[in-house]
Design a protein around this motif. Structure first.
Motif, mmCIF file in Angstrom:
data_model
loop_
_atom_site.group_PDB
_atom_site.id
_atom_site.type_symbol
_atom_site.label_atom_id
_atom_site.label_comp_id
_atom_site.label_asym_id
_atom_site.label_seq_id
_atom_site.Cartn_x
_atom_site.Cartn_y
_atom_site.Cartn_z
ATOM 1 N N VAL A 42 22.090 36.858 34.280
ATOM 2 C CA VAL A 42 23.258 36.591 33.683
ATOM 3 C C VAL A 42 24.355 35.628 34.554
ATOM 4 O O VAL A 42 24.167 36.110 35.707
ATOM 5 N N THR A 43 24.713 34.916 33.906
ATOM 6 C CA THR A 43 26.002 34.255 34.699
ATOM 7 C C THR A 43 27.203 34.741 34.218
ATOM 8 O O THR A 43 27.788 34.944 33.238
ATOM 9 N N LEU A 44 27.900 35.492 35.303
ATOM 10 C CA LEU A 44 29.279 36.027 34.983
ATOM 11 C C LEU A 44 30.283 35.189 35.666
ATOM 12 O O LEU A 44 30.260 34.830 37.028
ATOM 13 N N ILE A 45 31.349 34.963 34.902
ATOM 14 C CA ILE A 45 32.520 34.215 35.458
ATOM 15 C C ILE A 45 33.535 35.252 35.992
ATOM 16 O O ILE A 45 34.095 36.107 35.015
ATOM 17 N N GLY A 46 33.843 34.985 37.317
ATOM 18 C CA GLY A 46 34.866 35.935 37.791
ATOM 19 C C GLY A 46 36.155 35.168 38.163
ATOM 20 O O GLY A 46 36.080 34.021 38.174
ATOM 21 N N GLY A 91 20.778 28.869 44.811
ATOM 22 C CA GLY A 91 20.710 30.172 44.564
ATOM 23 C C GLY A 91 20.084 30.199 42.960
ATOM 24 O O GLY A 91 19.177 31.107 42.866
ATOM 25 N N GLN A 92 20.269 29.148 42.229
ATOM 26 C CA GLN A 92 19.760 29.307 40.762
ATOM 27 C C GLN A 92 18.102 29.502 40.793
ATOM 28 O O GLN A 92 17.537 30.150 40.046
ATOM 29 N N ILE A 93 17.629 28.636 41.483
ATOM 30 C CA ILE A 93 15.895 28.631 41.851
ATOM 31 C C ILE A 93 15.468 29.944 42.039
ATOM 32 O O ILE A 93 14.729 30.492 41.429
ATOM 33 N N SER A 118 34.848 31.428 39.521
ATOM 34 C CA SER A 118 33.483 30.749 39.954
ATOM 35 C C SER A 118 32.553 31.690 39.131
ATOM 36 O O SER A 118 32.657 32.794 38.495
ATOM 37 N N GLU A 119 31.407 30.964 38.891
ATOM 38 C CA GLU A 119 30.250 31.656 38.320
ATOM 39 C C GLU A 119 29.553 32.701 39.407
ATOM 40 O O GLU A 119 29.268 32.050 40.581
ATOM 41 N N PHE A 120 29.028 33.769 38.977
ATOM 42 C CA PHE A 120 28.309 34.362 39.637
ATOM 43 C C PHE A 120 26.988 34.788 39.024
ATOM 44 O O PHE A 120 26.963 34.793 37.683
ATOM 45 N N ASP A 143 33.100 21.009 33.226
ATOM 46 C CA ASP A 143 32.309 22.565 32.932
ATOM 47 C C ASP A 143 33.172 23.612 32.358
ATOM 48 O O ASP A 143 34.181 23.549 32.218
ATOM 49 N N GLU A 144 32.506 24.893 32.228
ATOM 50 C CA GLU A 144 33.341 25.927 31.808
ATOM 51 C C GLU A 144 34.356 26.372 32.538
ATOM 52 O O GLU A 144 35.552 26.587 31.986
ATOM 53 N N ILE A 145 34.404 26.305 33.848
ATOM 54 C CA ILE A 145 35.732 26.600 34.735
ATOM 55 C C ILE A 145 36.775 25.917 34.379
ATOM 56 O O ILE A 145 37.848 26.231 34.334
ATOM 57 N N CYS A 196 31.874 36.867 25.754
ATOM 58 C CA CYS A 196 30.647 36.609 25.856
ATOM 59 C C CYS A 196 30.735 35.129 25.389
ATOM 60 O O CYS A 196 31.226 35.028 24.091
ATOM 61 N N PHE A 197 29.632 34.329 25.698
ATOM 62 C CA PHE A 197 29.266 33.084 25.028
ATOM 63 C C PHE A 197 27.693 32.760 24.991
ATOM 64 O O PHE A 197 27.194 33.016 25.944
ATOM 65 N N THR A 198 27.190 32.272 23.936
ATOM 66 C CA THR A 198 25.883 31.971 23.910
ATOM 67 C C THR A 198 25.780 30.508 24.628
ATOM 68 O O THR A 198 26.830 29.746 24.590
ATOM 69 N N TYR A 258 25.378 25.319 47.131
ATOM 70 C CA TYR A 258 25.237 24.395 45.749
ATOM 71 C C TYR A 258 24.390 25.016 44.845
ATOM 72 O O TYR A 258 23.690 26.013 45.029
ATOM 73 N N HIS A 259 24.583 24.750 43.519
ATOM 74 C CA HIS A 259 24.083 25.332 42.301
ATOM 75 C C HIS A 259 22.742 25.644 42.272
ATOM 76 O O HIS A 259 22.286 26.844 42.167
ATOM 77 N N ASP A 260 21.738 24.693 42.824
ATOM 78 C CA ASP A 260 20.510 24.911 42.605
ATOM 79 C C ASP A 260 19.867 25.977 43.665
ATOM 80 O O ASP A 260 18.663 26.406 43.648
ATOM 81 N N ASN A 267 25.725 23.307 25.713
ATOM 82 C CA ASN A 267 25.251 22.069 26.178
ATOM 83 C C ASN A 267 26.313 21.356 27.017
ATOM 84 O O ASN A 267 27.140 20.632 26.207
ATOM 85 N N LYS A 268 26.436 21.124 28.172
ATOM 86 C CA LYS A 268 27.458 20.445 28.828
ATOM 87 C C LYS A 268 27.485 18.797 28.356
ATOM 88 O O LYS A 268 28.440 18.238 28.250
ATOM 89 N N GLN A 269 26.217 18.320 27.997
ATOM 90 C CA GLN A 269 26.347 16.936 27.380
ATOM 91 C C GLN A 269 27.074 16.766 26.165
ATOM 92 O O GLN A 269 27.744 16.085 25.861
ATOM 93 N N SER A 323 29.691 23.859 42.519
ATOM 94 C CA SER A 323 28.850 24.365 41.423
ATOM 95 C C SER A 323 28.453 23.223 40.529
ATOM 96 O O SER A 323 27.437 22.516 41.078
ATOM 97 N N HIS A 324 29.114 22.494 39.619
ATOM 98 C CA HIS A 324 28.696 21.624 38.745
ATOM 99 C C HIS A 324 29.131 20.098 39.526
ATOM 100 O O HIS A 324 29.983 19.559 38.935
ATOM 101 N N VAL A 325 28.527 19.956 40.563
ATOM 102 C CA VAL A 325 28.840 18.470 41.234
ATOM 103 C C VAL A 325 27.458 18.008 41.527
ATOM 104 O O VAL A 325 26.443 18.447 41.842
ATOM 105 N N ALA A 382 26.346 33.717 44.460
ATOM 106 C CA ALA A 382 27.618 33.010 44.407
ATOM 107 C C ALA A 382 27.414 31.647 45.064
ATOM 108 O O ALA A 382 26.515 31.398 45.562
ATOM 109 N N ARG A 383 28.418 30.753 44.645
ATOM 110 C CA ARG A 383 28.342 29.415 44.931
ATOM 111 C C ARG A 383 29.683 28.726 45.624
ATOM 112 O O ARG A 383 30.877 29.122 44.926
ATOM 113 N N VAL A 384 29.391 28.016 46.455
ATOM 114 C CA VAL A 384 30.522 27.440 46.948
ATOM 115 C C VAL A 384 30.982 25.905 46.015
ATOM 116 O O VAL A 384 31.920 26.101 45.768
#
Ligand SMILES: NC(=O)C1=CN([C@@H]2O[C@H](COP(=O)(O)OP(=O)(O)OC[C@H]3O[C@@H](n4cnc5c(N)ncnc54)[C@H](O)[C@@H]3O)[C@@H](O)[C@H]2O)C=CC1
Ligand SMILES: NCC(=O)COP(=O)(O)O
Length: 353
Positions: free
Chosen positions: A281-285, A268-270, A150-152, A134-136, A116-118, A264-266, A121-123, A165-167, A161-163
């Motif tokens: 939760v963001t789960l990385i699978g 689904g995230q919105i 991928s992030e779920f 990014d994390e992947i 797990c991680f808290t 794309y990211h937003d 900050n990608k910057q 992500s951080h682009v 799920a995302r096709v």
């Protein structure tokens, strides 16, 4: 049979709300009881989190001879004077990267069941490591694998799920290819199966308004997404689409889909954050062990104020505990083997810092 997993908890960005919500989450009895915890970070920054949360956790420093339920692996690596709450910095990024890499290697070496991680900050991460995207990408480098997971985004009601992500948004359309869509459908199916959905129903979101409206508003839906969905359906995945993305979550919430695959990211995230910001939760699978984090970020605007909601962190910790407790692998369960494994953790942690 489920067992109590050992979770390596990498503390994230110390200038954000991560330490505060981690203290609050582990002060919650049910969450704490869900796993054994090895917290990876700098003890002095954890103390700052305790101060911010107005709570204290009695957690001993890691000692291989005495490890029972929880320990703190103190990397003592932070340049404290360079950490300013609410500001990104090289120091914060470096600390977070080292914590994460250590936790990942512990799990990759079979010494923890999950990570797990808290929030990171990608910057700051980029400041700490110019190659950081990014994390992947970081996971791939840290555990030396070509596999791109991928992030779920996970809620009880629905997964996202995302096709891509951080682009940048400007690049999304060119990245929507049949291969990426089919791969994402397969990864979503496999990840959800591993999480307990025997045959998940996946709704695939369209890219363009009203799925292109017959070609009036773009051709990707008709020419790329629809054929990819048909090809996946022929391989027996329970998949449908492209579905206009302004209503695909409405249909999912009515029970039609277990997951939505977005382009794309937003997109689904919105939806996910509107449905359940305080428990997302963001789960990385895609890796041999689960990786989970709250869906929210470092929240610099409220960091240090003691007002951060720990709900999503609690949800992330519990989900990782549940999935890894029933999972495909599992580290040593007998005390002697676990003790040996935990001893190795120290050597490994020293090696990577
Ligand atoms: N788990 C992770 O590692 C994640 C990291 N991030 C990173 O976090 C950084 C900041 O991202 P933003 O887009 O600004 O999103 P953010 O989630 O940090 O903040 C967005 C808004 O939500 C509020 N908020 C967030 N978490 C909260 C909580 N627990 N309780 C109360 N209010 C909360 C913030 O105060 C802010 O107003 C970025 O570098 C991003 O990449 C973003 C999402 C997840
Ligand atoms: N990969 C963890 C993470 O960054 C989660 O946030 P998001 O940027 O993917 O929304």
């Amino acid at each position: 049979m489920a067992h109590r997993p050992l979770i390596a908890l990498a503390l994230g960005d110390p200038a954000g709300i991560g330490n505060e919500v981690a203290v609050r989450a582990l002060s919650d009895a049910e969450t704490f009881e869900a796993a054994d915890w090895l917290i990876v970070g700098d003890r002095r920054l954890w103390a700052l989190g305790e101060e911010q949360a107005g709570a204290a956790c009695a957690i001993a420093d890691f000692d291989p001879g005495r490890f029972e339920r929880v320990a703190f692996l103190d990397l003592a690596h932070a340049e404290l004077g360079a950490v300013t709450v609410g500001q990104s910095s090289v120091a914060c990024g470096t600390v977070a990267l080292q914590n994460f890499r250590t936790a990942l290697r512990l799990a990759a070496d079979g010494m923890a069941d999950a990570v797990c991680f808290t929030p990171f900050n990608k910057q700051s991460m980029r400041l700490g490591d110019p190659d950081y995207v990014d994390e992947i990408g970081f996971i791939q480098r840290s555990i030396e694998t070509e596999v791109a997971g991928s992030e779920f985004n996970v809620l009880d009601e629905v997964w996202n799920a995302r096709v891509t992500s951080h682009v940048p948004l400007a690049k999304v359309a060119e990245l929507i290819t049949p291969e990426r869509i089919e791969r994402s459908i397969r990864l979503t199916h496999e990840t959800m199966q591993a999480a307990g959905f025997p045959n998940p129903r996946i709704g695939v979101a369209a890219l363009n308004p009203h799925a292109g409206d017959g070609g009036n508003f773009g051709t990707e839906d008709k020419e790329i997404i629809a054929p990819a969905v048909r090809a996946a359906a022929q391989k027996q995945y329970r998949v449908s689409g492209p579905i206009p993305s302004d209503t695909v979550y409405v249909r999912a919430l009515k029970g039609e889909f277990d997951a939505v695959l977005t382009m794309y990211h937003d997109q689904g995230q919105i939806a996910i954050k509107l449905i359940g910001f305080d428990r997302g939760v963001t789960l990385i699978g895609g890796y041999p062990f689960w990786i989970a984090t709250p869906a929210h970020g470092t929240a610099y605007d409220i960091a240090g104020k003691g007002i951060a909601d720990p709900g999503a962190t609690i949800a992330a910790f519990r989900l990782a505990a549940r999935l890894s407790g029933q999972s495909r692998r599992g580290v040593a369960v007998d005390p002697a083997t676990r003790l040996r494994a935990v001893r190795d953790i120290v050597f490994d942690a020293e090696a990577v810092v």
